[in-house]
Scaffold this active site. Structure first.
Site, PDB file in Angstrom:
ATOM      1  N   ILE A  11     148.388  69.392 -50.902  1.00 47.64           N
ATOM      2  CA  ILE A  11     147.643  70.558 -50.416  1.00 47.64           C
ATOM      3  C   ILE A  11     147.078  70.225 -49.040  1.00 47.64           C
ATOM      4  O   ILE A  11     146.425  69.197 -48.876  1.00 47.64           O
ATOM      5  CB  ILE A  11     146.467  70.914 -51.352  1.00 47.64           C
ATOM      6  CG1 ILE A  11     146.934  71.088 -52.795  1.00 47.64           C
ATOM      7  CG2 ILE A  11     145.749  72.172 -50.874  1.00 47.64           C
ATOM      8  CD1 ILE A  11     145.774  71.190 -53.792  1.00 47.64           C
ATOM      9  N   HIS A  12     147.344  71.109 -48.066  1.00 46.63           N
ATOM     10  CA  HIS A  12     146.742  70.876 -46.753  1.00 46.63           C
ATOM     11  C   HIS A  12     146.518  72.158 -45.954  1.00 46.63           C
ATOM     12  O   HIS A  12     145.856  72.143 -44.925  1.00 46.63           O
ATOM     13  CB  HIS A  12     147.598  69.912 -45.923  1.00 46.63           C
ATOM     14  CG  HIS A  12     148.827  70.535 -45.340  1.00 46.63           C
ATOM     15  ND1 HIS A  12     149.970  70.748 -46.079  1.00 46.63           N
ATOM     16  CD2 HIS A  12     149.088  71.016 -44.098  1.00 46.63           C
ATOM     17  CE1 HIS A  12     150.873  71.311 -45.317  1.00 46.63           C
ATOM     18  NE2 HIS A  12     150.377  71.506 -44.107  1.00 46.63           N
ATOM     19  N   ARG A  13     147.055  73.293 -46.412  1.00 41.80           N
ATOM     20  CA  ARG A  13     146.911  74.532 -45.653  1.00 41.80           C
ATOM     21  C   ARG A  13     145.463  75.015 -45.646  1.00 41.80           C
ATOM     22  O   ARG A  13     144.788  74.980 -46.683  1.00 41.80           O
ATOM     23  CB  ARG A  13     147.781  75.629 -46.258  1.00 41.80           C
ATOM     24  CG  ARG A  13     149.265  75.349 -46.226  1.00 41.80           C
ATOM     25  CD  ARG A  13     149.870  75.651 -44.897  1.00 41.80           C
ATOM     26  NE  ARG A  13     151.302  75.352 -44.904  1.00 41.80           N
ATOM     27  CZ  ARG A  13     152.059  75.345 -43.841  1.00 41.80           C
ATOM     28  NH1 ARG A  13     151.533  75.621 -42.661  1.00 41.80           N
ATOM     29  NH2 ARG A  13     153.339  75.074 -43.916  1.00 41.80           N
ATOM     30  N   PRO A  14     144.963  75.491 -44.506  1.00 46.52           N
ATOM     31  CA  PRO A  14     143.592  76.007 -44.438  1.00 46.52           C
ATOM     32  C   PRO A  14     143.307  77.108 -45.453  1.00 46.52           C
ATOM     33  O   PRO A  14     142.185  77.212 -45.952  1.00 46.52           O
ATOM     34  CB  PRO A  14     143.486  76.536 -42.998  1.00 46.52           C
ATOM     35  CG  PRO A  14     144.445  75.689 -42.227  1.00 46.52           C
ATOM     36  CD  PRO A  14     145.593  75.450 -43.162  1.00 46.52           C
TER      37      PRO A  14
ATOM     38  N   ASP B 260     151.765  73.346 -50.745  1.00 49.09           N
ATOM     39  CA  ASP B 260     151.674  74.448 -49.790  1.00 49.09           C
ATOM     40  C   ASP B 260     152.364  74.072 -48.479  1.00 49.09           C
ATOM     41  O   ASP B 260     152.212  74.730 -47.470  1.00 49.09           O
ATOM     42  CB  ASP B 260     150.223  74.884 -49.564  1.00 49.09           C
ATOM     43  CG  ASP B 260     149.316  73.764 -49.077  1.00 49.09           C
ATOM     44  OD1 ASP B 260     149.826  72.696 -48.678  1.00 49.09           O
ATOM     45  OD2 ASP B 260     148.083  73.941 -49.103  1.00 49.09           O
TER      46      ASP B 260
END
Length: 353
Positions: free
Chosen positions: A202-205, A277
């Site tokens: 997970i890394h999307r804003p 993501d």
């Protein structure tokens, strides 16, 4: 030809590995690392494992708000281009480094080549979508991974300099998959049973910057009937701690540090399901034949949705659980992302490109 190649983030390091090998057979390449990803686990390890040449320039930009980061990269790349006077600037993907590199070159009237051109999620709330659209419209050579990418460019009036070359990430995977199985011991180190665990990133804003969304995702991971291995991006770790989630992680979720390419490929290739993501990991999951659950409402890699190999869930607990319980797709995968792109790119890059 003298080519300045601009990279700055994990996916770009992976993509540039086979292309740089090909380019250096006939051209002079100057590699510029913007420093957008600067943690050793997100940068140095990829250069070492994938045998990427040491960058001639490391701009050391680091993280920051989009406008500030893009502006700083633009300023420093312009300085490099004025000094090196290249015949071509090569950019990859859809990061702020991509946009800044393309813009700096275009303003100096240096031809721009974009690897992985033509992708669209049609979600303008994602900075990556803005980056890829603008980059495509100021590029002179557009190297597309799929027929759909070519068609999408044509709908926007871009037909000149467009080339269907295949996917450089397939080149990397094909080159390194056997090496990963031989040299990586990540499954044994973590005590995992092949085919009996999930892998999450997970890394999307839209997920990390939203405490409700991140809480739902983590809580739903806990309902999975298998261990979930979670290599945590530094930015994600910051938010997990800020929201109080780091200290109350479900017992089946195993948090680990970010992994190098070979470990990550072996971990994903032996997983039962992948939850992410990330655009690149969606595609790697498809190539590895592992069903993917995408924690987004859309994807730029729409081909992965065929036959149920990728399911879009967003941060919806019911959709995520349903996708986790869905049977493994039974239909054979189509080779939608053929290898051989890096060689085609080398052949297409000629003086006057």
């Amino acid at each position: 030809m003298k080519i300045v190649t601009i990279v700055g983030a994990r996916p770009q390091f992976i993509k540039c590995a086979p292309v740089s090998r090909e380019l250096r057979k006939e051209h002079t390449e100057i590699l510029v690392h913007t420093g957008q990803h600067y943690d050793p686990e997100m940068s140095e390890v990829f250069f070492e494992e994938l045998h990427i040449p040491k960058p001639e320039y490391n701009l050391g930009i680091g993280s920051g708000p989009h406008g500030k980061q893009t502006g700083m990269i633009l300023t420093k790349i312009e300085e490099v281009l004025l000094k090196e006077k290249p015949d071509l600037v090569l950019v990859y993907g859809d990061t702020n480094s991509t946009l800044a590199g393309a813009l700096a070159a275009a303003k100096l009237h240096i031809p721009v080549a974009h690897v992985e051109a033509g992708l669209r999620s049609f979600d303008r709330t994602m900075p990556e979508e803005i980056n890829r659209v603008v980059t495509d419209h100021i590029s002179d050579s557009l190297f597309c991974p799929t027929e759909n990418a070519v068609k999408l460019l044509a709908k926007e009036g871009i037909t000149r300099g467009v080339h269907l070359v295949g996917d450089v990430m397939a080149d990397v995977l094909e080159f390194n998959k056997t090496l990963a199985e031989k040299n990586s011991h990540i499954i044994e180190t973590l005590g995992l049973e092949p085919g009996g665990y999930g892998v999450a990133t997970i890394h999307r804003p839209s997920n990390t910057d939203n405490p409700d969304a991140l809480s739902v995702i983590i809580r739903t991971f806990g309902k999975a009937e298998m261990p979930i291995v979670f290599p945590v991006h530094p930015r994600t770790r910051k938010y997990l701690k800020e929201y109080g989630l780091l200290g109350r992680m479900p017992t089946n979720v195993k948090i680990i540090e970010p992994l190098g390419y070979l470990d990550m490929i072996r971990l994903m290739g032996n997983a039962k399901k992948i939850l992410t993501d990330s655009g690149g990991i969606q595609k790697e999951a498809y190539m590895l034949g592992v069903p993917c659950i995408t924690l987004r409402e859309n994807t730029e890699w729409i081909e992965t949705l065929h036959d149920g190999w990728n399911i879009l869930t967003g941060a919806d607990d019911e959709k995520i659980l349903s996708a986790l319980m869905a049977p493994i797709p039974g239909k054979p995968q189509r080779n939608l992302y053929p290898a051989g792109a890096s060689g085609k790119i080398r052949m297409l890059i000629r003086p006057g490109t």
